[in-house]
Design a protein around this motif. Structure first.
Motif, PDB file in Angstrom:
ATOM      1  N   ASP A  13      -4.572  15.019 -10.543  1.00 38.76           N
ATOM      2  CA  ASP A  13      -4.358  15.371  -9.133  1.00 38.76           C
ATOM      3  C   ASP A  13      -3.155  14.611  -8.559  1.00 38.76           C
ATOM      4  O   ASP A  13      -3.073  13.386  -8.677  1.00 38.76           O
ATOM      5  N   LEU A  14      -2.228  15.342  -7.930  1.00 38.18           N
ATOM      6  CA  LEU A  14      -1.024  14.706  -7.380  1.00 38.18           C
ATOM      7  C   LEU A  14      -1.320  13.922  -6.110  1.00 38.18           C
ATOM      8  O   LEU A  14      -0.708  12.888  -5.854  1.00 38.18           O
ATOM      9  N   PHE A  15      -2.259  14.402  -5.280  1.00 43.45           N
ATOM     10  CA  PHE A  15      -2.604  13.733  -4.025  1.00 43.45           C
ATOM     11  C   PHE A  15      -4.113  13.525  -3.997  1.00 43.45           C
ATOM     12  O   PHE A  15      -4.855  14.216  -3.310  1.00 43.45           O
ATOM     13  N   SER A  16      -4.593  12.539  -4.777  1.00 38.12           N
ATOM     14  CA  SER A  16      -6.029  12.374  -4.957  1.00 38.12           C
ATOM     15  C   SER A  16      -6.777  11.985  -3.693  1.00 38.12           C
ATOM     16  O   SER A  16      -7.888  12.451  -3.471  1.00 38.12           O
TER      17      SER A  16
ATOM     18  N   VAL B 149      -5.739  11.628   7.019  1.00 34.99           N
ATOM     19  CA  VAL B 149      -5.195  11.117   5.766  1.00 34.99           C
ATOM     20  C   VAL B 149      -3.671  11.206   5.765  1.00 34.99           C
ATOM     21  O   VAL B 149      -2.976  10.272   5.354  1.00 34.99           O
ATOM     22  N   ILE B 150      -3.145  12.334   6.222  1.00 37.79           N
ATOM     23  CA  ILE B 150      -1.689  12.501   6.245  1.00 37.79           C
ATOM     24  C   ILE B 150      -1.053  11.491   7.192  1.00 37.79           C
ATOM     25  O   ILE B 150      -0.014  10.893   6.891  1.00 37.79           O
ATOM     26  N   LEU B 151      -1.690  11.260   8.356  1.00 41.58           N
ATOM     27  CA  LEU B 151      -1.187  10.253   9.295  1.00 41.58           C
ATOM     28  C   LEU B 151      -1.211   8.870   8.654  1.00 41.58           C
ATOM     29  O   LEU B 151      -0.280   8.074   8.821  1.00 41.58           O
ATOM     30  N   LEU B 152      -2.277   8.594   7.907  1.00 41.84           N
ATOM     31  CA  LEU B 152      -2.394   7.320   7.200  1.00 41.84           C
ATOM     32  C   LEU B 152      -1.262   7.161   6.188  1.00 41.84           C
ATOM     33  O   LEU B 152      -0.629   6.098   6.088  1.00 41.84           O
ATOM     34  N   MET B 153      -0.989   8.227   5.432  1.00 41.53           N
ATOM     35  CA  MET B 153       0.058   8.168   4.417  1.00 41.53           C
ATOM     36  C   MET B 153       1.444   8.041   5.036  1.00 41.53           C
ATOM     37  O   MET B 153       2.313   7.327   4.513  1.00 41.53           O
ATOM     38  N   VAL B 154       1.667   8.714   6.161  1.00 39.43           N
ATOM     39  CA  VAL B 154       2.954   8.588   6.863  1.00 39.43           C
ATOM     40  C   VAL B 154       3.159   7.144   7.306  1.00 39.43           C
ATOM     41  O   VAL B 154       4.262   6.595   7.187  1.00 39.43           O
ATOM     42  N   SER B 155       2.102   6.514   7.801  1.00 44.70           N
ATOM     43  CA  SER B 155       2.189   5.109   8.219  1.00 44.70           C
ATOM     44  C   SER B 155       2.523   4.206   7.039  1.00 44.70           C
ATOM     45  O   SER B 155       3.340   3.292   7.156  1.00 44.70           O
ATOM     46  N   GLY B 156       1.884   4.476   5.878  1.00 44.30           N
ATOM     47  CA  GLY B 156       2.162   3.675   4.688  1.00 44.30           C
ATOM     48  C   GLY B 156       3.600   3.821   4.231  1.00 44.30           C
ATOM     49  O   GLY B 156       4.264   2.829   3.883  1.00 44.30           O
ATOM     50  N   VAL B 157       4.124   5.053   4.240  1.00 42.95           N
ATOM     51  CA  VAL B 157       5.516   5.278   3.839  1.00 42.95           C
ATOM     52  C   VAL B 157       6.466   4.660   4.852  1.00 42.95           C
ATOM     53  O   VAL B 157       7.557   4.210   4.501  1.00 42.95           O
TER      54      VAL B 157
ATOM     55  N   LEU C 213       0.833  -1.199   0.000  1.00 41.17           N
ATOM     56  CA  LEU C 213       0.000   0.000   0.000  1.00 41.17           C
ATOM     57  C   LEU C 213       0.877   1.262   0.000  1.00 41.17           C
ATOM     58  O   LEU C 213       0.687   2.150  -0.825  1.00 41.17           O
ATOM     59  N   GLY C 214       1.821   1.313   0.947  1.00 45.51           N
ATOM     60  CA  GLY C 214       2.859   2.326   1.042  1.00 45.51           C
ATOM     61  C   GLY C 214       2.629   3.613   0.297  1.00 45.51           C
ATOM     62  O   GLY C 214       1.648   4.334   0.491  1.00 45.51           O
ATOM     63  N   THR C 215       3.549   3.926  -0.615  1.00 48.41           N
ATOM     64  CA  THR C 215       3.488   5.175  -1.384  1.00 48.41           C
ATOM     65  C   THR C 215       2.409   5.143  -2.463  1.00 48.41           C
ATOM     66  O   THR C 215       2.063   6.186  -3.014  1.00 48.41           O
ATOM     67  N   ALA C 216       1.862   3.959  -2.761  1.00 46.95           N
ATOM     68  CA  ALA C 216       0.784   3.884  -3.754  1.00 46.95           C
ATOM     69  C   ALA C 216      -0.439   4.663  -3.283  1.00 46.95           C
ATOM     70  O   ALA C 216      -1.217   5.170  -4.091  1.00 46.95           O
ATOM     71  N   MET C 217      -0.619   4.770  -1.960  1.00 47.34           N
ATOM     72  CA  MET C 217      -1.724   5.555  -1.422  1.00 47.34           C
ATOM     73  C   MET C 217      -1.494   7.049  -1.626  1.00 47.34           C
ATOM     74  O   MET C 217      -2.446   7.828  -1.722  1.00 47.34           O
ATOM     75  N   ILE C 218      -0.237   7.472  -1.670  1.00 42.69           N
ATOM     76  CA  ILE C 218       0.074   8.883  -1.907  1.00 42.69           C
ATOM     77  C   ILE C 218      -0.056   9.202  -3.391  1.00 42.69           C
ATOM     78  O   ILE C 218      -0.712  10.161  -3.800  1.00 42.69           O
ATOM     79  N   LEU C 219       0.588   8.368  -4.217  1.00 45.13           N
ATOM     80  CA  LEU C 219       0.666   8.659  -5.645  1.00 45.13           C
ATOM     81  C   LEU C 219      -0.599   8.278  -6.399  1.00 45.13           C
ATOM     82  O   LEU C 219      -0.925   8.879  -7.430  1.00 45.13           O
TER      83      LEU C 219
ATOM     84  N   LEU D  16      -7.369  -3.759  -1.743  1.00 42.01           N
ATOM     85  CA  LEU D  16      -7.497  -2.483  -1.036  1.00 42.01           C
ATOM     86  C   LEU D  16      -7.193  -1.305  -1.964  1.00 42.01           C
ATOM     87  O   LEU D  16      -7.884  -0.283  -1.940  1.00 42.01           O
ATOM     88  N   LEU D  17      -6.171  -1.441  -2.791  1.00 43.83           N
ATOM     89  CA  LEU D  17      -5.837  -0.379  -3.747  1.00 43.83           C
ATOM     90  C   LEU D  17      -6.936  -0.216  -4.799  1.00 43.83           C
ATOM     91  O   LEU D  17      -7.223   0.900  -5.240  1.00 43.83           O
ATOM     92  N   THR D  18      -7.542  -1.331  -5.207  1.00 45.26           N
ATOM     93  CA  THR D  18      -8.626  -1.278  -6.189  1.00 45.26           C
ATOM     94  C   THR D  18      -9.837  -0.548  -5.620  1.00 45.26           C
ATOM     95  O   THR D  18     -10.426   0.325  -6.282  1.00 45.26           O
ATOM     96  N   ILE D  19     -10.214  -0.896  -4.395  1.00 47.76           N
ATOM     97  CA  ILE D  19     -11.351  -0.226  -3.756  1.00 47.76           C
ATOM     98  C   ILE D  19     -11.066   1.266  -3.599  1.00 47.76           C
ATOM     99  O   ILE D  19     -11.928   2.118  -3.870  1.00 47.76           O
ATOM    100  N   ASN D  20      -9.843   1.590  -3.189  1.00 48.56           N
ATOM    101  CA  ASN D  20      -9.470   3.000  -3.004  1.00 48.56           C
ATOM    102  C   ASN D  20      -9.568   3.769  -4.325  1.00 48.56           C
ATOM    103  O   ASN D  20     -10.077   4.890  -4.374  1.00 48.56           O
ATOM    104  N   SER D  21      -9.116   3.145  -5.404  1.00 49.35           N
ATOM    105  CA  SER D  21      -9.184   3.788  -6.721  1.00 49.35           C
ATOM    106  C   SER D  21     -10.629   4.030  -7.141  1.00 49.35           C
ATOM    107  O   SER D  21     -10.974   5.105  -7.650  1.00 49.35           O
ATOM    108  N   ILE D  22     -11.507   3.055  -6.927  1.00 51.61           N
ATOM    109  CA  ILE D  22     -12.923   3.202  -7.276  1.00 51.61           C
ATOM    110  C   ILE D  22     -13.551   4.356  -6.490  1.00 51.61           C
ATOM    111  O   ILE D  22     -14.297   5.179  -7.040  1.00 51.61           O
TER     112      ILE D  22
END
Length: 365
Positions: free
Chosen positions: A247-250, A271-279, A20-26, A227-233
Motif C-alpha cells: 500500500d502506497l498510503f497505508s 489524515v490528509i491535514l495531518l500529512m500536510v502538517s508533517g510535510v 515524522l514528516g514524510t515518513a507518515m505518508i510513505l 511515534l513511528l513505531t506505534i503507528n507502524s504497529i
C-alpha cells in the motif's frame, strides 16, 4: 544576517515534526512486513550514535552552523564544493517531500488538478511562511506540533474501532531471524528519516542558550522513533503485513476503514491535514537549512531572497525528477537513500569529527 533565536522547546517541536514528516505518508519498513516496527527501532537506536557524532562535532565549533565550521575544518577551497553538495541534497530532499505530498493530494481529493499546480500552491505557502526566518518557523512549530500530535493520537484511538484490528497480524515476530531485518534496516532505516536530522547542524547557532544540545537532540529522535513505531504497529494490526507491504498510503487506507456506529466515517480529511502538517515540517526544515547554508557560503545578510529562489527551483525539480510516483519511490529507496544519504549523513560527518578531533589534539599541544 539578522539575529534570530529559537528556544530548545521550539527546536524539539520542529525536529520531532521533521522526523515524522514524510515518513507518515510513505510508511517505514514495508519490506520487513510484520517486523517493520523492529525495522524502525533499529533505525532509531542506530541514529542515536549518528546524532552523537553531529552533536560532538557541534561542540568543537560552538556557535557555528555546518556551513561555517567546514571551512575551519577543511579549508576554504575544499569545503566550498562539499557545502554546495549539502545545499543540493537539502534542496532535492525538499523537492522529493513536495512530490510525495503532491501525489497524495492528487490521488485523493484533487484528482483532476495538475500535479504542478498542487506542488506550486504548497510551495507558495511554504515560501510565505519561511520568509520570516528560523524564529518564525520555530514559533509556528510551537503552535502546529501539539495540534499535530493530538490529531495523530485521535486517529490511533479511532483505528481501535476497526473490526479487522488484530495484533495477531504482527506474528510471527522475527520469523526468519533477526539477520534479514538487520540487512534491510542498515543503512536504510538510519538514513530515512533519522539521518536527515543532520539539518539540525544548521539550526544550532539560533538557539537562545548556548550549551550542550545532545539531550534535546536525543529526545526528538526517541520521541519521533517511538511515534513511528506505534503507528507502524497500528497499521499492520489493521491492514496485515501483505497489504501494508504494497500500500502506497497505508495510514490513509487504514483510516478509511474507520466506522463508529455507522455514523462517524470518512476521516480522510483529518489524515490528509495531518500529512500536510508533517510535510510542512519536513520540507520547511530542508528549505531553511539550504537557505542558511547558502547565506553563510556567500556571506549574505538574510535568507528571504534565498528562500524565494529555492522555492522557485523546487517546484519544477519535484515534477521532472521522475515520470511517475512508482519511479520516484524506486529511485529514492534503491539509490538515493542507501548511497547518497549514507555518504552525506553518515560517512562524511564521521570523517569531519575525526578531523576535528585531530585538530583539537594538535591545537592543545
Amino acid at each position: 544576517m539578522k539575529v534570530e533565536k529559537i528556544s530548545r522547546l521550539q527546536l524539539f517541536y520542529l525536529m520531532t515534526g521533521f522526523v515524522l514528516g514524510t515518513a507518515m505518508i510513505l510508511g517505514l519498513g514495508h519490506e520487513a512486513k510484520q517486523d517493520s516496527w523492529i525495522f524502525i527501532l533499529i533505525g532509531m537506536s542506530s541514529s542515536l550514535i549518528i546524532m552523537a557524532v553531529y552533536t560532538q562535532l557541534a561542540s568543537y565549533y560552538p556557535g557555528d552552523s555546518l556551513a561555517q565550521m567546514l571551512p575551519k575544518l577543511l579549508g576554504k577551497f575544499l569545503s566550498y564544493p562539499i557545502i554546495l553538495l549539502y545545499i543540493f541534497h537539502f534542496t532535492y530532499s525538499a523537492a522529493r517531500g513536495s512530490r510525495e505530498l503532491g501525489e497524495l493530494i492528487d490521488s485523493t481529493i484533487l484528482s483532476e488538478t495538475p500535479l504542478v499546480v498542487i506542488i506550486g500552491s504548497f510551495m507558495a505557502l511554504m515560501v510565505y511562511c519561511l520568509r520570516g526566518g528560523v524564529e518564525t518557523f520555530g514559533r509556528m512549530a510551537e503552535i502546529v506540533f501539539p495540534i499535530y500530535l493530538f490529531s495523530l493520537i485521535l486517529i490511533w484511538i479511532l483505528l481501535f474501532s476497526v473490526d479487522q484490528f488484530s495484533l495477531k497480524n504482527l506474528t510471527p515476530i522475527l520469523g526468519n531471524g533477526v539477520t534479514p531485518v538487520l540487512k534491510k534496516a542498515v543503512p536504510t532505516a538510519i538514513n530515512f528519516p533519522f539521518g536527515e536530522t543532520i539539518v539540525v547542524l544548521l539550526f544550532f547557532p539560533f538557539l537562545t542558550h548556548n550549551g550542550p544540545v545532545r539531550k534535546i537532540c536525543m529526545s526528538f529522535l526517541l520521541v519521533g522513533g517511538v511515534l513511528l513505531t506505534i503507528n507502524s504497529i497500528m497499521l499492520i494490526a489493521i491492514l496485515g503485513p501483505e497489504i501494508y507491504n504494497f500500500d502506497l498510503f497505508s495510514l490513509l487506507s487504514a483510516t478509511q476503514m474507520v466506522s463508529v456506529a455507522d455514523f462517524l466515517e470518512r476521516f480522510d480529511a483529518l489524515v490528509i491535514l495531518l500529512m500536510v502538517s508533517g510535510v510542512f515540517f519536513k520540507v520547511g526544515g530542508f528549505i531553511l537549512a539550504a537557505a542558511i547554508a547558502t547565506s553563510h557560503l556567500f556571506k549574505l545578510k538574510q535568507t528571504r531572497s534565498v528562500v524565494l529562489g529555492l522555492g522557485t527551483i523546487i517546484v519544477p525539480l519535484s515534477s521532472i525528477t521522475a515520470l511517475s510516483y512508482v519511479e520516484h519511490l524506486e529511485f529514492g529507496f534503491k539509490f538515493y537513500v542507501p548511497y547518497v544519504h549514507t555518504v552525506l549523513q553518515i560517512i562524511l560527518p564521521i570523517l569531519f569529527l575525526c578531523i576535528a578531533f585531530i585538530r583539537k589534539k594538535l591545537g592543545s599541544k
